[in-house]
Design a protein around this motif. Structure first.
Motif, PDB file in Angstrom:
ATOM      1  N   ILE A  50      47.378  42.028  26.984  1.00 49.21           N
ATOM      2  CA  ILE A  50      48.002  40.908  27.694  1.00 49.21           C
ATOM      3  C   ILE A  50      48.543  39.916  26.672  1.00 49.21           C
ATOM      4  O   ILE A  50      48.178  39.954  25.497  1.00 49.21           O
ATOM      5  CB  ILE A  50      46.998  40.205  28.636  1.00 49.21           C
ATOM      6  N   THR A  53      47.049  33.478  25.357  1.00 56.52           N
ATOM      7  CA  THR A  53      47.025  32.209  26.061  1.00 56.52           C
ATOM      8  C   THR A  53      47.784  31.167  25.241  1.00 56.52           C
ATOM      9  O   THR A  53      47.550  31.020  24.041  1.00 56.52           O
ATOM     10  CB  THR A  53      45.579  31.732  26.279  1.00 56.52           C
ATOM     11  N   PHE A 119      51.407  35.952  48.399  1.00 52.25           N
ATOM     12  CA  PHE A 119      51.084  35.528  47.040  1.00 52.25           C
ATOM     13  C   PHE A 119      49.740  34.807  46.984  1.00 52.25           C
ATOM     14  O   PHE A 119      48.996  34.915  46.002  1.00 52.25           O
ATOM     15  CB  PHE A 119      52.184  34.614  46.497  1.00 52.25           C
ATOM     16  N   PHE A 122      46.870  37.012  46.266  1.00 52.91           N
ATOM     17  CA  PHE A 122      46.822  37.668  44.961  1.00 52.91           C
ATOM     18  C   PHE A 122      45.885  36.917  44.021  1.00 52.91           C
ATOM     19  O   PHE A 122      45.941  35.694  43.901  1.00 52.91           O
ATOM     20  CB  PHE A 122      48.226  37.734  44.343  1.00 52.91           C
ATOM     21  N   SER A 123      45.035  37.669  43.343  1.00 54.10           N
ATOM     22  CA  SER A 123      44.123  37.065  42.369  1.00 54.10           C
ATOM     23  C   SER A 123      44.293  37.795  41.040  1.00 54.10           C
ATOM     24  O   SER A 123      44.014  39.003  40.959  1.00 54.10           O
ATOM     25  CB  SER A 123      42.673  37.180  42.851  1.00 54.10           C
ATOM     26  N   PRO A 124      44.771  37.127  39.997  1.00 52.33           N
ATOM     27  CA  PRO A 124      44.974  37.818  38.710  1.00 52.33           C
ATOM     28  C   PRO A 124      43.651  38.271  38.106  1.00 52.33           C
ATOM     29  O   PRO A 124      42.598  37.658  38.317  1.00 52.33           O
ATOM     30  CB  PRO A 124      45.649  36.748  37.838  1.00 52.33           C
ATOM     31  N   ALA A 125      43.724  39.354  37.364  1.00 53.22           N
ATOM     32  CA  ALA A 125      42.529  39.861  36.688  1.00 53.22           C
ATOM     33  C   ALA A 125      42.071  38.858  35.634  1.00 53.22           C
ATOM     34  O   ALA A 125      42.894  38.172  35.019  1.00 53.22           O
ATOM     35  CB  ALA A 125      42.830  41.206  36.035  1.00 53.22           C
ATOM     36  N   PRO A 126      40.775  38.744  35.417  1.00 50.23           N
ATOM     37  CA  PRO A 126      40.280  37.774  34.440  1.00 50.23           C
ATOM     38  C   PRO A 126      40.652  38.168  33.014  1.00 50.23           C
ATOM     39  O   PRO A 126      40.708  39.355  32.677  1.00 50.23           O
ATOM     40  CB  PRO A 126      38.760  37.814  34.647  1.00 50.23           C
ATOM     41  N   ARG A 127      40.916  37.178  32.192  1.00 50.39           N
ATOM     42  CA  ARG A 127      41.197  37.429  30.780  1.00 50.39           C
ATOM     43  C   ARG A 127      39.917  37.740  30.011  1.00 50.39           C
ATOM     44  O   ARG A 127      39.954  38.437  29.001  1.00 50.39           O
ATOM     45  CB  ARG A 127      41.896  36.215  30.152  1.00 50.39           C
ATOM     46  N   THR A 129      36.587  39.751  30.022  1.00 52.44           N
ATOM     47  CA  THR A 129      36.036  40.911  30.722  1.00 52.44           C
ATOM     48  C   THR A 129      34.509  40.956  30.573  1.00 52.44           C
ATOM     49  O   THR A 129      33.910  40.180  29.815  1.00 52.44           O
ATOM     50  CB  THR A 129      36.642  42.204  30.156  1.00 52.44           C
ATOM     51  N   GLU A 145      43.658  39.958  24.386  1.00 52.61           N
ATOM     52  CA  GLU A 145      44.793  39.241  23.815  1.00 52.61           C
ATOM     53  C   GLU A 145      45.027  39.604  22.351  1.00 52.61           C
ATOM     54  O   GLU A 145      46.034  39.190  21.770  1.00 52.61           O
ATOM     55  CB  GLU A 145      44.566  37.726  23.905  1.00 52.61           C
TER      56      GLU A 145
END
Length: 267
Positions: A50, A53, A119, A122-127, A129, A145
């Protein structure tokens, strides 16, 4: 025999002795050529999954660019449609158009509301893990990242070290072929990688401990870079002690001067 001939013979002999002594002294000063073993090492990378940040300055700059682009852009088909329907709604309210033909259609605002509802679900995947929380350094699902680099446990002399996978060159192989073989021997067949080329990206040499030296005084290691193929299931042989580390962790794990050499070709 004339005096001139005698002097010529003496001068020739003297020159020969001087030249012979010079050659002998030069030969004695040249050190015996040392023998080194050739090795190929492999830098295996898992590229970032990804985007990083953004820090506050980057976020503010992006927001400014987005606003400038919005102000200078042309209206989209959806925006034009909303304006047309707004005028139609005003005409409908004034009784100037037929209710049955216009009011029962799905409007642009209806579509926009449906998009916003979808929308909102929708829940984005956590950065961060689960592997990050557990600090599982055997998992590829961590530090999404950043670039991860593979280290495997290898024995040098009578000591065990975590190093980039490496193997000794065999006759008839190119160094690239040695690197490919070394990766399989140290990590198994589960890694599907793409090598960036046939030329090494780095170099390191070290001398063997005096007690373990035989024919060679040490090893010269030529490093090759490769990346994990995207979309493949990757698994290092579980019999191997290994770690996937980011650069800051590599600095803490690898010893000097080995880390200094490796850091020269890290991204």
């Amino acid at each position: 025999m004339s005096l001139r001939v005698t002097k010529s013979i003496l001068n020739t002999g003297r020159a020969f002795l001087v030249r012979h002594a010079s050659i002998k002294a030069t030969t004695a000063s040249v050190p015996v050529k040392e023998k080194w073993d050739l090795y190929a090492g492999v830098l295996v990378e898992r590229p970032p999954v990804i985007t990083k940040t953004m820090d506050p300055i980057e976020a503010n700059f992006r927001s400014m660019l987005t606003q400038i682009e919005f102000e200078n852009s042309l209206k989209s088909s959806h925006e034009i449609r909303k304006e047309v329907e707004k005028r139609q709604a005003e005409l409908l309210k004034a009784g100037k158009i037929d209710l049955d033909s216009e009011a029962l259609k799905q409007t642009a605002q209806d579509l926009e509301d449906a998009y916003n509802d979808e929308f909102g679900k929708f829940s984005p995947a956590p950065r961060v893990t689960e592997a990050d929380k557990k600090n599982d350094q055997k998992s590829l699902n961590r530090k999404l990242e950043e670039t991860l680099v593979l280290l495997t446990e290898q024995k040098l002399g009578d000591k065990v070290h975590l190093l980039l996978p490496q193997g000794k060159h065999s006759a008839g192989e190119s160094l690239r072929q040695t690197a490919e073989r070394a990766l399989k021997e140290n990590a198994g067949d589960g890694l599907k990688v793409t090598f960036y080329g046939n030329a090494p990206v780095g170099f390191y040499k070290y001398k063997y401990p005096s007690a373990t030296r035989q024919e060679a005084v040490g090893a010269k290691v030529f490093f090759f870079r490769c990346a994990l193929n995207p979309g493949s299931q990757h698994q290092v042989d579980q019999k191997v002690n290994f770690k996937w580390l980011v650069q800051s962790e590599l600095e803490q794990t690898l010893q000097e001067p080995y880390y200094n050499s490796v850091s020269q070709f890290l991204l």
